[in-house]
Design a protein around this motif. Structure first.
Motif, PDB file in Angstrom:
ATOM      1  N   TYR A   1       0.842  -1.207   0.000  1.00  0.00           N
ATOM      2  CA  TYR A   1       0.000   0.000   0.000  1.00  0.00           C
ATOM      3  C   TYR A   1       0.872   1.251   0.000  1.00  0.00           C
ATOM      4  O   TYR A   1       0.652   2.181  -0.791  1.00  0.00           O
ATOM      5  CB  TYR A   1      -0.920  -0.027   1.216  1.00  0.00           C
ATOM      6  N   TYR A   2       1.875   1.275   0.873  1.00  0.00           N
ATOM      7  CA  TYR A   2       2.737   2.449   0.946  1.00  0.00           C
ATOM      8  C   TYR A   2       3.656   2.553  -0.269  1.00  0.00           C
ATOM      9  O   TYR A   2       4.068   3.654  -0.637  1.00  0.00           O
ATOM     10  CB  TYR A   2       3.557   2.414   2.235  1.00  0.00           C
TER      11      TYR A   2
ATOM     12  N   ARG B   1       0.846   3.581  -3.238  1.00  0.00           N
ATOM     13  CA  ARG B   1      -0.050   4.723  -3.047  1.00  0.00           C
ATOM     14  C   ARG B   1       0.405   5.985  -3.783  1.00  0.00           C
ATOM     15  O   ARG B   1      -0.429   6.668  -4.399  1.00  0.00           O
ATOM     16  CB  ARG B   1      -0.219   5.008  -1.555  1.00  0.00           C
TER      17      ARG B   1
ATOM     18  N   ASP C   1      -1.984   7.911  -6.392  1.00  0.00           N
ATOM     19  CA  ASP C   1      -2.314   9.336  -6.220  1.00  0.00           C
ATOM     20  C   ASP C   1      -1.935  10.146  -7.460  1.00  0.00           C
ATOM     21  O   ASP C   1      -2.671  11.046  -7.886  1.00  0.00           O
ATOM     22  CB  ASP C   1      -1.591   9.893  -4.994  1.00  0.00           C
TER      23      ASP C   1
ATOM     24  N   ARG D   1      -9.753   6.375  -9.324  1.00  0.00           N
ATOM     25  CA  ARG D   1      -8.885   5.585  -8.454  1.00  0.00           C
ATOM     26  C   ARG D   1      -9.019   4.060  -8.680  1.00  0.00           C
ATOM     27  O   ARG D   1      -8.000   3.367  -8.790  1.00  0.00           O
ATOM     28  CB  ARG D   1      -9.173   5.940  -6.990  1.00  0.00           C
TER      29      ARG D   1
ATOM     30  N   ILE E   1      -5.896   1.618  -9.953  1.00  0.00           N
ATOM     31  CA  ILE E   1      -5.432   0.427  -9.227  1.00  0.00           C
ATOM     32  C   ILE E   1      -5.410  -0.788 -10.144  1.00  0.00           C
ATOM     33  O   ILE E   1      -4.452  -1.581 -10.134  1.00  0.00           O
ATOM     34  CB  ILE E   1      -6.331   0.176  -7.999  1.00  0.00           C
TER      35      ILE E   1
ATOM     36  N   LEU F   1      -5.788   0.664  -1.087  1.00  0.00           N
ATOM     37  CA  LEU F   1      -5.452   1.711  -2.048  1.00  0.00           C
ATOM     38  C   LEU F   1      -6.671   2.562  -2.398  1.00  0.00           C
ATOM     39  O   LEU F   1      -6.546   3.759  -2.650  1.00  0.00           O
ATOM     40  CB  LEU F   1      -4.872   1.088  -3.319  1.00  0.00           C
TER      41      LEU F   1
ATOM     42  N   GLY G   1      -7.867   3.736   1.709  1.00  0.00           N
ATOM     43  CA  GLY G   1      -6.933   3.684   2.836  1.00  0.00           C
ATOM     44  C   GLY G   1      -6.934   4.926   3.696  1.00  0.00           C
ATOM     45  O   GLY G   1      -6.769   4.849   4.923  1.00  0.00           O
ATOM     46  N   GLU G   2      -7.122   6.090   3.088  1.00  0.00           N
ATOM     47  CA  GLU G   2      -7.089   7.338   3.850  1.00  0.00           C
ATOM     48  C   GLU G   2      -8.284   7.455   4.802  1.00  0.00           C
ATOM     49  O   GLU G   2      -8.225   8.195   5.779  1.00  0.00           O
ATOM     50  CB  GLU G   2      -7.066   8.525   2.889  1.00  0.00           C
TER      51      GLU G   2
ATOM     52  N   ASP H   1       1.387   7.878   9.445  1.00  0.00           N
ATOM     53  CA  ASP H   1       1.302   7.615   8.005  1.00  0.00           C
ATOM     54  C   ASP H   1       2.554   8.109   7.284  1.00  0.00           C
ATOM     55  O   ASP H   1       3.123   7.401   6.443  1.00  0.00           O
ATOM     56  CB  ASP H   1       0.060   8.300   7.441  1.00  0.00           C
TER      57      ASP H   1
ATOM     58  N   SER I   1       5.234   5.535   5.556  1.00  0.00           N
ATOM     59  CA  SER I   1       5.438   5.705   4.113  1.00  0.00           C
ATOM     60  C   SER I   1       6.907   5.960   3.809  1.00  0.00           C
ATOM     61  O   SER I   1       7.488   5.342   2.913  1.00  0.00           O
ATOM     62  CB  SER I   1       4.578   6.866   3.612  1.00  0.00           C
TER      63      SER I   1
END
Length: 360
Positions: A53-54, A57, A61, A70, A74, A181, A184-185, A211, A215
């Motif tokens: 994810y990190y 991401r 973005d 989005r 993905i 993804l 996640g926020e 976060d 990251s």
């Protein structure tokens, strides 16, 4: 009297909880398969999904800023990853398998060559400076190598058990990653929403710091290790070190273990170099040191900056504690766990205790 009754009820509740835990420990053979299945189906895929994810991401973005919705972004990334995996299987995996097979097949001759080289060094007196005269060098080396192979066998056995359940992970991990993804926020905001209203601003700050730290750590660690692997592989090819690709892959994987991994990864490289000749062993050590210096002094400061200023002694203690508590998984996740706990404790301290204890 009311306060006394509440205290008695609290004590009885604590005693009952401890009693339940004790009784459950007596029949742990019932819960162990369930816990193992839970860890395989939930924890391992969740950790893998968090790691990727990190990594992915920032790319998602970026694509979203380019007006790609989005979910579609993905899916495009998934397709690209699948193509890369197929390319790896076709282009790199056969070479790795060939080198690993040759290493296993040639192990007896490699041991004989290692013994011959050590015997020559012992006869020439080169090792007399660091090894006493009455020490039986070959028996010590054999003992250490046997212990190393025992540890390696145990981990390989564990890996076979891991890959026997790989289908479960392969099915659940992409699903976890997709929703991480995609949304996640919202996870941090959802956690903060459980806090009382007066603490939500602090909670948002903590989640933002966590976060940012995770990251930076994950993306930075992968970038630094890939750069180290490229430098080492080029150096190994230049000096003609056998099994260069396999040893580089092992070194990159072990370097995910902070501080200790660099030392562990050097041992098989120097041994294989010594099998060739003392000169190759020395050159392989020089390649490792040069690559590590470039990583530590040029690449790592540029990638990490000052955001993970952890003392080397703290790192060693954390790695040893993680290995003792959770095994290889603990070694890998202990530093991110430490960073998260440190951020939370720092915020709690500054919010509730700093004014009283420091008079600030």
């Amino acid at each position: 009297m009311t306060k006394l009754n509440k205290l008695i009820k609290l004590c009885i509740g604590i005693i009952l909880i401890l009693l339940i835990i004790y009784l459950a420990s007596l029949v742990d053979f019932i819960f162990q398969p369930i816990l193992s299945l839970f860890s395989m189906m939930i924890i391992v895929p969740f950790l893998m999904a968090g790691f990727f994810y990190y990594l992915l991401r920032p790319l998602v973005d970026l694509m979203e800023r380019k007006k790609i919705i989005r979910p579609l972004a993905i899916l495009i990334i998934y397709v690209v990853i699948a193509i890369c995996v197929v390319g790896f299987i076709i282009g790199v995996w056969p070479s790795l398998v060939t080198q690993l097979t040759n290493l296993v097949v040639n192990a007896p001759s490699l041991f004989n060559a290692l013994g011959y080289q050590l015997g020559k060094l012992e006869q020439n007196g080169i090792l007399a400076v660091i090894i006493p005269e009455n020490a039986d060098l070959m028996s010590q080396v054999t003992d250490y190598l046997n212990k190393g192979f025992t540890v390696l066998t145990n981990y390989v056995t564990g890996m076979f058990s891991f890959f026997s359940n790989f289908a479960i992970i392969l099915f659940t991990f992409p699903i976890f990653l997709f929703y991480m993804l995609k949304e996640g926020e919202k996870f941090g905001k959802k956690m903060v929403s459980f806090l009382p209203l007066r603490f939500r601003e602090d909670g948002n700050e903590v989640m933002g710091e966590i976060d940012h730290a995770l990251s930076g750590f994950i993306v930075g660690r992968v970038t630094v290790n890939v750069a180290l692997g490229v430098l080492m592989y080029i150096g190994f090819l230049i000096i003609g070190l056998p099994y260069a690709l396999l040893l580089t892959v092992i070194a990159v994987i072990l370097n995910f273990i902070p501080f200790v991994g660099a030392i562990l990864s050097s041992v098989p490289i120097v041994i294989i170099g010594l099998v060739q000749s003392p000169a190759v062993a020395i050159w392989s050590l020089i390649v490792i040191l040069v690559a590590q210096q470039i990583q530590d002094n040029i690449v790592a400061p540029y990638i990490f900056g000052k955001q993970l200023d952890i003392h080397p002694l703290t790192t060693i203690i954390l790695v040893l504690a993680g290995a003792d508590l959770f095994g290889i998984v603990g070694v890998i996740v202990i530093i991110p766990m430490y960073v998260v706990i440190k951020i939370v404790i720092s915020k709690v301290y500054s919010r509730f205790f700093k004014k009283a204890w420091e008079g600030v």
